[in-house]
Design a protein around this motif. Structure first.
Motif, PDB file in Angstrom:
ATOM      1  N   THR A 152      -2.433 -12.543 -10.425  1.00  0.00           N
ATOM      2  CA  THR A 152      -1.490 -12.144 -11.470  1.00  0.00           C
ATOM      3  C   THR A 152      -1.654 -10.677 -11.850  1.00  0.00           C
ATOM      4  O   THR A 152      -0.824 -10.130 -12.566  1.00  0.00           O
ATOM      5  CB  THR A 152      -1.682 -13.007 -12.735  1.00  0.00           C
ATOM      6  OG1 THR A 152      -3.047 -12.897 -13.184  1.00  0.00           O
ATOM      7  CG2 THR A 152      -1.369 -14.470 -12.448  1.00  0.00           C
ATOM      8  N   CYS A 206      -2.525  -6.609  -5.992  1.00  0.00           N
ATOM      9  CA  CYS A 206      -1.776  -7.860  -6.122  1.00  0.00           C
ATOM     10  C   CYS A 206      -0.320  -7.571  -5.782  1.00  0.00           C
ATOM     11  O   CYS A 206       0.360  -6.833  -6.493  1.00  0.00           O
ATOM     12  CB  CYS A 206      -1.891  -8.411  -7.546  1.00  0.00           C
ATOM     13  SG  CYS A 206      -1.106 -10.030  -7.758  1.00  0.00           S
ATOM     14  N   SER A 215       2.912 -12.402  -5.286  1.00  0.00           N
ATOM     15  CA  SER A 215       1.830 -12.784  -6.209  1.00  0.00           C
ATOM     16  C   SER A 215       0.585 -13.215  -5.439  1.00  0.00           C
ATOM     17  O   SER A 215      -0.058 -14.222  -5.748  1.00  0.00           O
ATOM     18  CB  SER A 215       2.283 -13.905  -7.158  1.00  0.00           C
ATOM     19  OG  SER A 215       3.333 -13.460  -7.984  1.00  0.00           O
TER      20      SER A 215
END
Length: 229
Positions: free
Chosen positions: A142, A156, A161
């Motif tokens: 996240t 990320c 994700s």
């Protein structure tokens, strides 16, 4: 007994207590009082949450407190931990108990060897107040911090994700991203070369990317066919 009455009693008794820092004096006030009056509310249940009229009533028994809304509470910038008011901790801050670190650090603990806040075993530091699972390429995420904690040049990917390599880098292994290699580039491991060179290898003699045995260079990133005898 109301804290205001206790304040008057302790103000008189405090003359028998040796001088010290404000925090030390507050602690001695409470210890001195509870030694002779163990049945008092503040001795049995603590000071926080007790009815008060003035901040000094609270601070006489417990440091870093204020009288707010008619109750003794921790002063702004302090957290309640085990009946005391302490400043929030971050990774590497000095500590004496796990509770100090756990109050503001997710999966935090007080390292007994270094007496500093750290991550619990098996977790890694994402940021100064968060510890979490070690990530590898392809793991769900996240935030960039989750991936960067254990992946060199990791990020990320906001679209998928998932942990991935930063732009311009390629995956060497599940925890390392690095520069794309071509034949002849310096290297320290086969993974650096195989990431971008088909049938590539790191020649241990020359420490350069080359073709695996039996293959020949087709172009800068491809080894193919059979070597001619």
């Amino acid at each position: 007994m109301d804290l205001l009455v206790l304040f008057l009693i302790t103000s008189t008794l405090s003359m028998a207590i040796a001088p010290g820092t404000a925090s030390e004096t507050e602690d001695r006030h409470l210890l001195f009082l509870c030694r002779y009056f163990p049945w008092l509310w503040c001795c049995r249940y603590g000071v926080l949450g007790r009815v008060c009229h003035y901040t000094k009533e609270c601070r006489l028994f417990l440091g870093n407190t204020v009288c707010s809304g008619g109750r003794c509470r921790c002063a702004p910038g302090y957290d309640q931990i085990s009946g005391k008011c302490v400043q929030p901790k971050t990774i590497d801050d000095p500590c004496t108990s796990d509770q100090e670190c756990m109050a503001t650090i997710l999966d935090g603990i007080c390292n007994p060897t270094e007496s500093q806040c750290a991550c619990v075993e098996g977790k890694v530091e994402y940021n100064e107040t968060t510890c979490g699972e070690p990530k590898t390429i392809g793991d769900p995420c996240t935030s960039d911090q989750e991936c960067m904690a254990t992946i060199l040049n990791g990020i990320c990917n906001p679209t998928e994700s998932q942990c991935a390599c930063v732009e311009g880098k390629v995956e060497y292994n599940e925890t390392t991203c690095g520069e794309p290699k071509t034949i002849g580039d310096p290297c320290t491991s086969d993974q650096e070369c195989t990431a971008t060179i088909l049938n590539g290898i790191c020649n241990p003699t020359e420490s350069q990317c080359a073709c695996i045995e039996g293959k020949v260079e087709y172009n800068a990133t491809t080894c193919t066919g059979n070597a001619v005898a």
